[in-house]
Every structure is written in structure tokens, then in C-alpha cells.
Scaffold this active site. Structure first.
Site, PDB file in Angstrom:
ATOM      1  N   ARG A  91       0.913  -1.281   0.123  1.00 60.97           N
ATOM      2  CA  ARG A  91       0.000   0.004  -0.054  1.00 60.97           C
ATOM      3  C   ARG A  91       0.918   1.285   0.007  1.00 60.97           C
ATOM      4  NH1 ARG A  91      -5.106   1.609   4.050  1.00 60.97           N
ATOM      5  NH2 ARG A  91      -5.721   3.591   2.932  1.00 60.97           N
ATOM      6  N   ARG A 102      -7.096  -1.477  -2.941  1.00 66.34           N
ATOM      7  CA  ARG A 102      -6.120  -1.652  -2.032  1.00 66.34           C
ATOM      8  C   ARG A 102      -5.368  -2.832  -1.867  1.00 66.34           C
ATOM      9  NH1 ARG A 102      -7.305   3.017  -1.924  1.00 66.34           N
ATOM     10  NH2 ARG A 102      -8.007   4.533  -0.075  1.00 66.34           N
ATOM     11  N   ASP A 105      -5.761  -3.431   3.487  1.00 70.91           N
ATOM     12  CA  ASP A 105      -6.634  -2.026   4.226  1.00 70.91           C
ATOM     13  C   ASP A 105      -6.750  -2.555   5.937  1.00 70.91           C
ATOM     14  OD1 ASP A 105      -7.428   0.391   4.884  1.00 70.91           O
ATOM     15  OD2 ASP A 105      -9.379  -0.312   4.581  1.00 70.91           O
ATOM     16  N   ASP A 107      -8.122  -1.493   9.425  1.00 72.70           N
ATOM     17  CA  ASP A 107      -8.699  -0.386  10.020  1.00 72.70           C
ATOM     18  C   ASP A 107      -8.748  -0.765  11.499  1.00 72.70           C
ATOM     19  OD1 ASP A 107      -9.145   1.297   8.198  1.00 72.70           O
ATOM     20  OD2 ASP A 107     -11.181   0.348   7.675  1.00 72.70           O
TER      21      ASP A 107
END
Length: 209
Positions: A91, A102, A105, A107
Site C-alpha cells: 500500500r 487496496r 487495508d 482499520d
């Protein structure tokens, strides 16, 4: 800092997304101060925003999962470590398109009871209760879970009904936090999605947990 119950959402839609997610789960578990406890199934979902949204970017569907873990890291330190992992998997935040594809990713959804509101990090994740593709796997690894503010995960998910476009792809057999009993002796089979007690199909049993 005491080990805090922590939930992270992982998604990928570039290259071999399933291989990336599997490797990323192991990489998380290898971080100092992080111990993976459980990993949800892998779900395929359409990218967000949807096609009728002017912010929509044409791209492949995402594979998503949620990791339940314990961490002794501060939220900021955990964010730093997860961003390093994203970079290691390809990334590039400096050049990527917002809402675009992506390679990986990650989170932070919840880190204990931490409430954080800074430009770089918000906890709980500000869109947690808006995303069925996060709530579905979150419920899987946190049945009976209650979100900050007292709303249960089941209630947040019910508020988004009907739930569509979230398809269980596979349940990973060998991941940190999921301890499976292998047959003993020289004839024991190698790790695979076909091990006793596991069925990789969405309708099959999850095996030993």
C-alpha cells in the site's frame, strides 16, 4: 498497559487478496504486544461507495475479515504498526486514490474502551455501525458484543437490514488463535482446507474452535 480486547478489520482487492489476508493475520500475531485470539471467515463484498455514488471508483470486489486480538500497545502505537504492515504488503498512501483499490487495508475498530478523536485516528471507528461488511464478521468473532454507548452488535446489524451483497467465501483453517487437533503419528495429513472437522464451503461446519 494491560492487554486490551481489540478488533481490526482487514480488507484487500488487489492481487491474491486471500493470500494477502492470511499472511497479514500472521503478521499481526507476530507483532510485539499483539496476540490474535480469533479470526472471522472471509467475506466478499462490493467496494464502497456503491456505483450510484459519485465517489464510486470502478474496481474488483473486496475480501474482508475481522480479527479479534489482545494488545498491550497504545492505540497510536497499534495504528503505526498496522500502517507499516500495509506498506509492507504494497500500500502506498502517497499515491493511492481515495476510495480506490487496496493491496491491504487495516482499520482499527475498537481498542478496549479507548475513545480517540484525532486527525489520524478515531476510536471507535467512525463508520463501524454503518458497514454491514464489518459488522457481519465482527459478530462472528464477538457474539453478544456490546459497542461503546451500549448498542449491541446484533442491534447495529439489524438496523442495516436487509443485509445483501456479503458472501462468505471461505473459513481459514490454520490461523493464529484457532487451535485444531491434528491426528497423531506419521500419517498425519498436512495443513489444508480439507482437514478433518473443517469444511471450506459457506454452509459447512467451522470445525474445532
Amino acid at each position: 498497559m494491560a492487554a486490551e480486547l481489540t478488533f481490526l478489520s482487514l480488507g484487500a482487492n488487489v492481487g491474491d487478496a486471500l493470500e494477502t489476508l492470511t499472511a497479514a493475520v500472521y503478521a499481526l500475531d507476530e507483532l510485539d504486544g499483539v496476540a490474535v485470539e480469533e479470526v472471522s471467515g472471509v467475506y466478499e463484498t462490493a467496494p464502497w461507495p456503491p456505483p450510484d455514488d459519485p465517489r464510486h471508483v470502478p474496481q474488483d470486489p473486496y475480501l474482508n475479515l475481522v480479527v479479534r486480538s489482545r494488545t498491550s500497545l497504545t492505540p497510536r502505537a497499534l495504528l503505526h504498526e498496522t500502517q507499516l504492515l500495509e506498506t509492507a504488503f504494497g500500500r502506498d498512501r502517497a499515491t493511492e486514490q481515495r476510495w480506490g483499490p487496496r493491496p491491504l487495508d487495516i482499520d482499527l475498530l475498537l481498542v478496549g474502551d479507548a475513545l480517540v478523536d484525532t486527525p489520524e485516528l478515531q476510536l471507535p471507528h467512525p463508520r463501524l455501525e454503518e458497514r454491514a461488511f464489518v459488522l457481519v464478521p465482527l459478530l462472528e468473532v464477538w457474539p453478544g458484543g456490546t459497542l461503546p454507548g451500549g448498542r449491541r452488535v446484533t442491534q447495529a446489524l439489524a438496523a442495516l437490514a436487509p443485509i445483501e451483497g456479503i458472501e462468505l467465501v471461505v473459513r481459514l483453517a490454520d490461523v493464529p488463535g484457532r487451535h485444531l487437533t491434528r491426528p497423531e503419528g506419521p500419517g498425519a495429513p498436512p495443513p489444508s482446507f480439507d482437514r478433518p472437522g473443517l469444511d471450506p464451503t459457506p454452509d459447512g461446519p467451522r470445525g474445532d474452535r
